[in-house]
Design a protein around this motif. Structure first.
Motif, PDB file in Angstrom:
ATOM      1  N   GLN A 191      28.442  27.543 -11.983  1.00 36.49           N
ATOM      2  CA  GLN A 191      29.359  28.036 -13.024  1.00 36.49           C
ATOM      3  C   GLN A 191      30.489  27.026 -13.198  1.00 36.49           C
ATOM      4  O   GLN A 191      31.106  26.608 -12.219  1.00 36.49           O
ATOM      5  N   LEU A 241      34.038  26.130 -15.272  1.00 37.24           N
ATOM      6  CA  LEU A 241      35.173  26.560 -16.094  1.00 37.24           C
ATOM      7  C   LEU A 241      35.866  25.315 -16.634  1.00 37.24           C
ATOM      8  O   LEU A 241      36.258  24.428 -15.863  1.00 37.24           O
ATOM      9  N   ILE A 296      33.625  29.079 -20.154  1.00 38.65           N
ATOM     10  CA  ILE A 296      32.860  29.218 -18.918  1.00 38.65           C
ATOM     11  C   ILE A 296      31.376  29.101 -19.247  1.00 38.65           C
ATOM     12  O   ILE A 296      30.880  29.747 -20.169  1.00 38.65           O
TER      13      ILE A 296
END
Length: 371
Positions: free
Chosen positions: A255, A257, A264
């Protein structure tokens, strides 16, 4: 297909044809220089422009020849004493008028600034909207439709990320299409797609309305969007959801950001953490490029921004009605009663009409600017 009405652009186009010839001569001189290939990237751009301008010069010469013949036929229609000859000349005049309209259209489109996304691959994001599980099944139908269209076009497809639903649909699926004119054709699919049908979960035979959103993004290169390490927060975690062995047992999901924008991106399709990271970065770059281009487009007039629909998520662009076997594109007010064929990937009638509509709007812009 929508056809263009006749517009008298002859005086302006004559001047443009002369400018095209001059530019073509300049490019030929530059290519002939001994040191031309010492800068490969610049040489590539010049050769690309040389080919494009050369084609426009050819069209311009055809247009001038057509105009000359049209004047001759016009004179013959006015002066011929033989009724049969006058009738033949009048028929030829009509044919030449149609040819001049088409050549004028090609010239006008060629005079518009090239699309900065021309030749790019495209990232397509499909997400289930309103309608619960039925929306997820519809999202899967759209994915299959685009997959079959890609097969027809000979494009390569690569799934970047997907999130399946319980009944075999998709909550979200993101994939890359690589091939000639992939973005040019797919760009018209951005927006809200609506389906009207009896869901498999409906026990009383009632028709439900569900939606899915489609976002089409030009794939960004590293030179387009520079991602600074200090602006990224990258986390790894265990993948979740249905899948093969190893999906839920390794920390392979990634993931990312993007701190400045809050975007995201999460990828977990691959068992390799490195591959998931690469895919996530590709998606992030594409989203950031789209965001930048949207911000730049807001500087232009509203007519340019509309561009056959803005592609905003709230905008319903098409309805797929199963009981009536119809597909309606609301931007065109066009309805086709052949739903199965469209869902099987035959999108050309819709995309051709949308491309023609955009061409008309862009031509109207350049004519307005030249007044």
């Amino acid at each position: 297909m929508v056809t263009l009405g006749f517009v008298d652009t002859r005086m302006n186009l004559s001047e443009h044809v002369q400018q095209l010839r001059q530019r073509y001569r300049e490019l030929e001189e530059e290519i002939a220089r001994p040191q031309f290939y010492s800068q490969p990237l610049h040489a590539q751009e010049v050769l690309k422009e040389h080919a494009r301008i050369g084609e426009l010069v050819r069209v311009g010469e055809e247009w001038e020849k057509c105009r000359k013949q049209l004047r001759e036929m016009d004179e013959l229609v006015r002066t011929a004493e033989d009724p049969e000859l006058r009738q033949l000349a009048d028929q030829e005049k009509e044919r030449l008028q149609r040819q001049e309209r088409e050549l004028s259209r090609k010239l006008l489109l060629g005079l518009l600034p090239p699309d900065p996304n021309e030749g790019r691959n495209t990232i397509v994001e499909i997400r289930a909207g309103t309608g619960g599980e039925e929306a997820s099944l519809f999202a899967a139908d759209l994915y299959r439709m685009y997959s079959r269209y890609a097969e027809r076009k000979g494009w390569r497809k690569e799934v970047l990320s997907h999130s399946p639903s319980e009944l075999g649909g998709f909550k979200e699926v993101i994939f890359l299409l690589s091939g000639p004119d992939a973005y040019q054709r797919m760009q018209y699919e951005s927006g809200v797609h609506r389906v009207q049908r009896i869901p498999v979960t409906e026990s009383q035979g009632r028709i439900h309305t569900s939606t899915a959103t489609v976002a089409v993004l030009p794939e960004a290169q590293e030179v387009d969007v520079v991602l600074k390490p200090e602006e990224l927060r990258i986390e790894v975690c265990r993948a979740s959801g249905p899948g093969g062995q190893g999906v839920n047992t390794t920390d392979s999901a990634v993931q990312i950001l993007h701190i400045p924008t809050g975007m995201i991106v999460r990828c977990q399709d691959e068992r390799s953490q490195i591959k998931n990271r690469e895919k996530a970065l590709r998606i992030l770059r594409a989203r950031l490029l789209q965001k930048r281009q949207q911000e730049e487009s807001q500087k232009y007039a509203q007519a340019r921004r509309q561009q056959i629909g803005t592609g905003d998520r709230h905008e319903k662009i098409r309805t797929y009605n199963f009981p009536q076997n119809r597909v309606t594109d609301h931007r065109l007010r066009l309805t086709l009663y052949d739903l199965a064929t469209v869902l099987d990937g035959d999108l050309e009638p819709l995309l051709d009409a949308l491309a023609e509509k955009e061409a008309q709007e862009r031509i109207a812009e350049i004519l307005k600017e030249n007044r």
